[in-house]
Design an enzyme around this catalytic site. Structure first.
Site: not given
Ligand code: PMP
Length: 411
Positions: A124, A202, A205, A228, A367
């Protein structure tokens, strides 16, 4: 395959009783953000209604009560991650802030010109751009682990990259937000350590979808987002190994993160407060703790089995549709996330078409632009599941995708 589970918690989520375009809402965008159970809404509301005061500041009873609730939330989340000590759990706004904290606080003090940071092509943007900024500030270099043609991380390539002897950090997603694949992070952390590097995971998910044990994973940092995992927005966490957090300078400066302040300089509080300047989102932390209790009452193994059963049902249904392509390896451990395309139809059109039937899926690049390039696509549609997703939701999704494919094939 996994047998069907009797998990039935949909009624705990008030939002799911609303309509979408006149149809019962089929919410399939949990990977973007989850809906909130009543227990979380009530915990947040009750904090503001009866316990609200600024935490870590007041000496009066109400402020102490608020502080105790905030710190109890930290303890609850630390236990959820099997973190040995809640003092090594820093509350952040979410995964993005947690990774930026490490990239700035650890990165700027530890990285030297010529050092290397390893990410993967699947990351991401929030586990890529902070490292680009840290590399730019320090003269370090960014390398990315390739994907195999099936969409797995190429661990042979990781070994090659680590062989340079210059890698200081390996930053990898626990579960891919594009493919739902679960990465072998314990193995990746071992490889990183053997090469003298640290490992950041990270967990955006993964947390809330399977049991996470930071000690068993053996990573150095673990980042997650409350929103999430059925908690509120505006709250997340960074877990870090004690000796690393203790050695790191602050990321942001402000109140309540200091020991002494002179006009010219300050000394800093120990972790976690060193990394929590300003008034923290205490109600949201309390809401996140309620989400943890909600998940623990269900049991993370049941949550995981539920998503696996939904995934299997959805993949079987999509594979039966000749005009649909799905991405990523099948038949192995995967979270409830499916990226797919309807041949010849832009995923935005797929998502718009499905929305007419009340089925909400994400469409775009998620993203993860390098991941799209590695998969050889411009964009995908993505359906993702949570504890409240039912087999009927999956069937409604499959009917809508079938209708969409037929509509565009005859157009
Ligand atoms: N890493 C991953 C794998 C994600 O799916 C996301 C959210 N789509 C993020 C980071 C970023 O999370 P946040 O927008 O809650 O900071």
């Amino acid at each position: 395959g996994p047998s069907w589970t009797d998990l039935d918690v949909r009624a705990d989520f008030p939002l799911l009783s609303r309509l979408e375009n006149g149809h019962p809402l089929v919410y399939l965008d949990t990977a973007a953000t989850s809906q909130k159970p009543r227990a979380v809404l009530e915990a947040t509301d009750s904090f503001f209604t009866v316990h609200n005061a600024n935490v870590h500041r007041g000496v009066y009873g109400l402020a102490q009560e608020a502080t105790e609730l905030y710190e109890a939330a930290r303890t609850t989340l630390a236990a959820f991650l099997n973190a040995p000590d809640p003092r090594n759990l820093v509350f952040t706004r979410g995964t993005t802030e947690a990774i930026n904290l490490v990239a700035h606080a650890w990165g700027r003090y530890a990285l030297r010109p010529g050092d290397e940071i390893v990410v993967t092509e699947l990351e991401h943007h929030s586990n890529l751009v902070p490292w680009q900024l840290a590399a730019g500030a320090t003269g370090a270099r960014l390398r990315a682990v390739r994907l195999t043609p099936e969409g797995r991380l190429d661990l042979g390539h990781l070994r090659e990259l680590l062989a340079s002897g210059r890698v200081r950090m390996v930053a990898v997603a626990h579960v891919s937000n594009v493919l739902g694949t679960v990465h072998p992070v314990a193995q990746i952390a071992r490889l990183a350590h053997a090469a003298g590097a640290l490992c950041l995971v990270d967990g955006a998910q993964a947390a809330g979808h399977r049991a996470v044990d930071v000690q068993a994973l053996g990573a150095d940092f673990y980042a997650l987002s409350g929103h999430k995992m059925y908690g509120p927005t505006g709250i997340g966490a960074l877990w870090g190994r004690a000796e690393l957090l203790e050695a790191m300078p602050p990321f942001m400066g402000g109140g309540e993160m200091i020991e002494t302040v002179e006009i010219g300089e300050s000394t800093f509080a120990p972790p976690p407060l060193r990394f929590e300047p300003g008034t923290p989102p205490a109600a949201q932390a309390v809401g996140l703790a309620a989400a943890v209790r909600f998940l623990e009452a269900i049991g993370l193994d049941r949550v995981r089995a539920h998503e696996a059963a939904l995934l299997e049902r959805a993949l079987r249904g999509l594979d039966a549709l000749p005009d649909v392509v799905t991405y990523g390896p099948q038949g192995e451990d995967r979270a409830g996330v499916i990226s797919f395309n309807v041949r010849g139809v832009h995923p935005h059109d797929v998502a718009t078409f499905l929305d007419e039937d009340g089925v909400t899926v994400r469409a775009g690049q998620h993203c993860a632009q390098p991941a799209m390039r590695a998969l050889g696509v411009d964009a995908t549609a993505r359906a993702s599941f949570g504890v409240y997703t039912t087999p009927e939701d999956v069937d409604a999704f499959l009917r809508a995708v079938e209708r969409c494919a037929a509509f565009f094939a005859s157009a």
